[in-house]
Structures are given as structure tokens and as C-alpha cells.
Design a protein around this motif. Structure first.
Motif, PDB file in Angstrom:
ATOM      1  N   GLY A  15       0.809  -1.215   0.000  1.00 48.72           N
ATOM      2  CA  GLY A  15       0.000   0.000   0.000  1.00 48.72           C
ATOM      3  C   GLY A  15       0.842   1.265   0.000  1.00 48.72           C
ATOM      4  N   PRO A  16       1.689   1.479   1.021  1.00 48.63           N
ATOM      5  CA  PRO A  16       2.489   2.711   1.083  1.00 48.63           C
ATOM      6  C   PRO A  16       3.420   2.909  -0.101  1.00 48.63           C
ATOM      7  CG  PRO A  16       2.475   1.611   3.210  1.00 48.63           C
ATOM      8  CD  PRO A  16       1.827   0.677   2.249  1.00 48.63           C
ATOM      9  N   PHE A  17       3.998   1.833  -0.617  1.00 49.31           N
ATOM     10  CA  PHE A  17       4.946   1.965  -1.713  1.00 49.31           C
ATOM     11  C   PHE A  17       4.261   1.945  -3.089  1.00 49.31           C
ATOM     12  CE2 PHE A  17       9.012   0.312   0.591  1.00 49.31           C
ATOM     13  CZ  PHE A  17       8.924   1.396   1.439  1.00 49.31           C
ATOM     14  N   GLY A  18       2.958   1.747  -3.107  1.00 46.18           N
ATOM     15  CA  GLY A  18       2.241   1.676  -4.379  1.00 46.18           C
ATOM     16  C   GLY A  18       1.601   2.983  -4.785  1.00 46.18           C
ATOM     17  N   HIS A  19       1.937   4.069  -4.094  1.00 47.81           N
ATOM     18  CA  HIS A  19       1.317   5.365  -4.366  1.00 47.81           C
ATOM     19  C   HIS A  19       2.339   6.489  -4.249  1.00 47.81           C
ATOM     20  CE1 HIS A  19      -2.693   3.505  -4.115  1.00 47.81           C
ATOM     21  NE2 HIS A  19      -2.202   2.829  -3.093  1.00 47.81           N
ATOM     22  N   ILE A  21       4.984   9.508  -4.191  1.00 44.87           N
ATOM     23  CA  ILE A  21       6.371   9.748  -4.601  1.00 44.87           C
ATOM     24  C   ILE A  21       7.158   8.455  -4.770  1.00 44.87           C
ATOM     25  CG2 ILE A  21       8.573  10.705  -3.792  1.00 44.87           C
ATOM     26  CD1 ILE A  21       6.973  13.073  -2.683  1.00 44.87           C
ATOM     27  N   ILE A  22       6.978   7.495  -3.856  1.00 45.94           N
ATOM     28  CA  ILE A  22       7.729   6.238  -3.951  1.00 45.94           C
ATOM     29  C   ILE A  22       7.379   5.499  -5.244  1.00 45.94           C
ATOM     30  CG2 ILE A  22       8.167   4.004  -2.875  1.00 45.94           C
ATOM     31  CD1 ILE A  22       9.352   6.245  -1.313  1.00 45.94           C
ATOM     32  N   ILE A  30      14.323   5.222 -10.714  1.00 46.51           N
ATOM     33  CA  ILE A  30      15.276   5.911  -9.838  1.00 46.51           C
ATOM     34  C   ILE A  30      15.584   5.032  -8.633  1.00 46.51           C
ATOM     35  CG2 ILE A  30      15.653   7.962  -8.407  1.00 46.51           C
ATOM     36  CD1 ILE A  30      13.744   9.452 -10.301  1.00 46.51           C
ATOM     37  N   ILE A  31      14.566   4.299  -8.174  1.00 46.96           N
ATOM     38  CA  ILE A  31      14.771   3.315  -7.115  1.00 46.96           C
ATOM     39  C   ILE A  31      14.195   1.975  -7.561  1.00 46.96           C
ATOM     40  CG2 ILE A  31      14.787   4.983  -5.206  1.00 46.96           C
ATOM     41  CD1 ILE A  31      11.895   4.209  -4.620  1.00 46.96           C
ATOM     42  N   ASP A  32      14.837   0.915  -7.141  1.00 52.28           N
ATOM     43  CA  ASP A  32      14.326  -0.444  -7.336  1.00 52.28           C
ATOM     44  C   ASP A  32      14.190  -1.074  -5.959  1.00 52.28           C
ATOM     45  OD1 ASP A  32      14.157  -0.617 -10.174  1.00 52.28           O
ATOM     46  OD2 ASP A  32      16.343  -0.776 -10.251  1.00 52.28           O
ATOM     47  N   ILE A  33      12.985  -1.493  -5.609  1.00 51.55           N
ATOM     48  CA  ILE A  33      12.729  -2.048  -4.283  1.00 51.55           C
ATOM     49  C   ILE A  33      12.454  -3.541  -4.394  1.00 51.55           C
ATOM     50  CG2 ILE A  33      11.294  -1.921  -2.213  1.00 51.55           C
ATOM     51  CD1 ILE A  33      10.658   0.968  -2.913  1.00 51.55           C
ATOM     52  N   PHE A  34      13.166  -4.323  -3.584  1.00 51.35           N
ATOM     53  CA  PHE A  34      13.016  -5.773  -3.566  1.00 51.35           C
ATOM     54  C   PHE A  34      12.764  -6.240  -2.134  1.00 51.35           C
ATOM     55  CE2 PHE A  34      15.867  -4.530  -6.958  1.00 51.35           C
ATOM     56  CZ  PHE A  34      15.361  -5.198  -8.064  1.00 51.35           C
ATOM     57  N   ALA A 153      11.926   9.067   3.327  1.00 50.36           N
ATOM     58  CA  ALA A 153      12.780  10.239   3.559  1.00 50.36           C
ATOM     59  C   ALA A 153      14.032  10.209   2.689  1.00 50.36           C
ATOM     60  CB  ALA A 153      13.164  10.314   5.035  1.00 50.36           C
ATOM     61  N   VAL A 154      14.636   9.040   2.533  1.00 51.71           N
ATOM     62  CA  VAL A 154      15.852   8.913   1.722  1.00 51.71           C
ATOM     63  C   VAL A 154      15.533   9.123   0.242  1.00 51.71           C
ATOM     64  CG1 VAL A 154      17.651   7.314   0.941  1.00 51.71           C
ATOM     65  CG2 VAL A 154      17.057   7.433   3.368  1.00 51.71           C
ATOM     66  N   SER A 155      14.415   8.569  -0.211  1.00 46.69           N
ATOM     67  CA  SER A 155      14.044   8.684  -1.623  1.00 46.69           C
ATOM     68  C   SER A 155      13.899  10.131  -2.056  1.00 46.69           C
ATOM     69  CB  SER A 155      12.731   7.926  -1.886  1.00 46.69           C
ATOM     70  OG  SER A 155      12.886   6.553  -1.627  1.00 46.69           O
ATOM     71  N   ARG A 156      13.390  10.979  -1.167  1.00 44.97           N
ATOM     72  CA  ARG A 156      13.214  12.391  -1.485  1.00 44.97           C
ATOM     73  C   ARG A 156      14.545  13.077  -1.786  1.00 44.97           C
ATOM     74  NH1 ARG A 156       8.668  15.074   0.046  1.00 44.97           N
ATOM     75  NH2 ARG A 156       9.900  16.920   0.550  1.00 44.97           N
TER      76      ARG A 156
END
Length: 244
Positions: A15-19, A21-22, A30-34, A153-156
Motif C-alpha cells: 500500500g504505502p509503496f504503491g502510491h 512519490i515512492i 530511480i529506485i528499485d525495491i526488492f 525520507a531517503v528517496s526524497r
């Protein structure tokens, strides 16, 4: 940036990562999350990741083997030239800050370890993690929520994630102060007008007003931040006026 998250509950992140800025950062590559579930690195039929603590006590402690194997498998997939950092989410760690977010944004790869239950076997804490991080002096059910906060915070901080190059650098805490007040249309609402200085067209005066208001916000809400902030002579003079 390659972000790997070791968690027993990867579904918590969808949920949080599916919307917002992330998601946009992921869509732009820019980011790849696994996600890695330590249960996949257990060798018993019950896929047990925790056990009773030696010496007795309440609760269960996370075993070292699944977490060491998980991180080793992640590291094997990281390109050799990548700089990497293993971060353990724990209430007893260093308190997370905007400066820490900026430091972590310089790495090519971040590996987050999220815990549950009564905590980690100490060998995970001492030998597997490069750094132990807390988001505050309180205890959560697990490390997943803390991980979400830090990833956001880091992604920003990463180039291209925010719409404007200046957005991150004007955030509260980025330069040691809280952010100055912001206004938009309408110019007046319920007899509350926007300060005239913002319509002056004089950018130097506007910059001075914003700096003054940032100092005022910090002095009134978080005066502790000023202890480590390198005040200039002009800023010291502004603060003295505020105190009076």
C-alpha cells in the motif's frame, strides 16, 4: 538506488509503496525495491525464524541463520562497484534525522532488516548490521513501519524523485532549521491575508523574510535545533529581535 528489505511481512509495504512519490520514483527507475522473506532461507519443515531466548524470559527471539543467509543472498546480487549499507531497524539505535537521510542517499544500495517479536539474536545486531537506526524513543510492533519512513525520507533526497530540484533542499531540517511558512491562492481568506512581501517582486527581500520566518519557526517550536545551527551575525541579530 537498489533497496532491499528483509521482512517477515512484505505485504505490509504494498500500500504505502504503491502510491505517490515512492511509486513515481520506482516507475522512473530511480529506485528499485526488492523484498526478501527470511522464512525462505530456513531449512526446517516449519520455516521457523524465531526461538525461545537462552536464560529464559518472555517472547521469542529472531534466529541468526535466516537473516545472515538472506543478507548474503542479497549482497551476491549487488553489482561489485555499488556502495552498500546494511541497516537494522531497532528502537535502541541511532535516532533517524534529515542529515542521516542525506547521508544514506549517497549509497547505491541499502539493505533494511526489519524485526518482530522480542527482537534479534545479538549476533545479527553486532555482526550483520552496519548501522542500527530508530525513528524515535518508542516501540513498534515491528521494524516495517520504521523502514517505510526511512525509505520515504531517503528517496526524497535522490535526484529526479521530486518535481523540483529545490523541493528537498527547502524542507524542514534540511539546512538545520524548520521551513518558513508557505502561501498560495487566494490572496485573502476569511480576513487572513498573505504577507505583502511575497508580492513585492524583490527576491532578496523575500529571501530575507523567509530566512527570518524560518528562524522564528525554529525558535518558537524547536529551539533545541539552534544549538547545532551555525548562526551568522545577521541571524543572531534577528534572533535577538525575536527574543525581545
Amino acid at each position: 538506488m537498489k533497496i532491499d528489505i528483509v521482512t517477515l511481512f512484505p505485504e505490509m509495504f504494498h500500500g504505502p509503496f504503491g502510491h505517490s512519490i515512492i511509486k513515481r520514483a520506482a516507475d522512473k527507475n530511480i529506485i528499485d525495491i526488492f523484498f526478501t522473506n527470511p522464512r525462505d532461507f530456513t531449512y526446517d519443515k516449519h520455516h521457523q525464524v524465531d526461538d525461545a531466548p537462552f536464560g529464559g524470559g518472555a517472547g521469542m527471539v529472531l534466529k541468526p541463520e535466516p537473516f545472515f543467509r538472506s543478507v548474503a543472498n542479497i549482497k551476491n546480487a549487488i553489482p561489485p562497484k555499488f556502495t552498500s549499507r546494511v541497516l537494522l531497524m531497532c528502537p535502541g539505535g541511532q535516532t533517524f534525522s534529515q542529515e542521516k537521510a542525506r547521508q544514506l542517499s549517497q549509497y547505491d544500495s541499502l539493505i533494511f532488516i526489519c524485526g518482530h517479536y522480542e527482537g534479534f539474536d545479538n549476533r545479527i545486531t553486532e555482526k550483520l548490521a552496519d548501522e542500527i537506526i530508530s525513528i524515535g524513543d518508542y516501540v513498534l510492533t515491528g521494524g516495517e513501519l520504521a523502514c517505510m519512513v526511512i525509505v520515504d525520507a531517503v528517496s526524497r533526497m535522490l535526484p529526479g524523485v521530486l518535481g523540483s530540484k529545490e523541493s528537498a533542499s527547502t524542507d524542514s531540517f534540511y539546512n538545520g532549521l524548520l521551513e518558513h511558512p508557505q502561501y498560495t491562492r487566494p490572496r485573502e481568506y476569511k480576513k487572513m491575508p498573505v504577507p505583502d512581501i511575497l508580492f513585492s517582486g524583490d527576491h532578496s527581500k523575500i529571501a530575507l523574510w523567509r530566512k527570518s520566518k524560518a528562524l522564528e519557526e525554529t525558535f518558537s517550536k524547536r529551539p533545541d535545533l539552534l544549538a547545532d545551527y551555525p548562526l551568522t551575525k545577521d541571524e543572531i541579530a534577528l534572533l535577538e529581535k525575536m527574543k525581545k
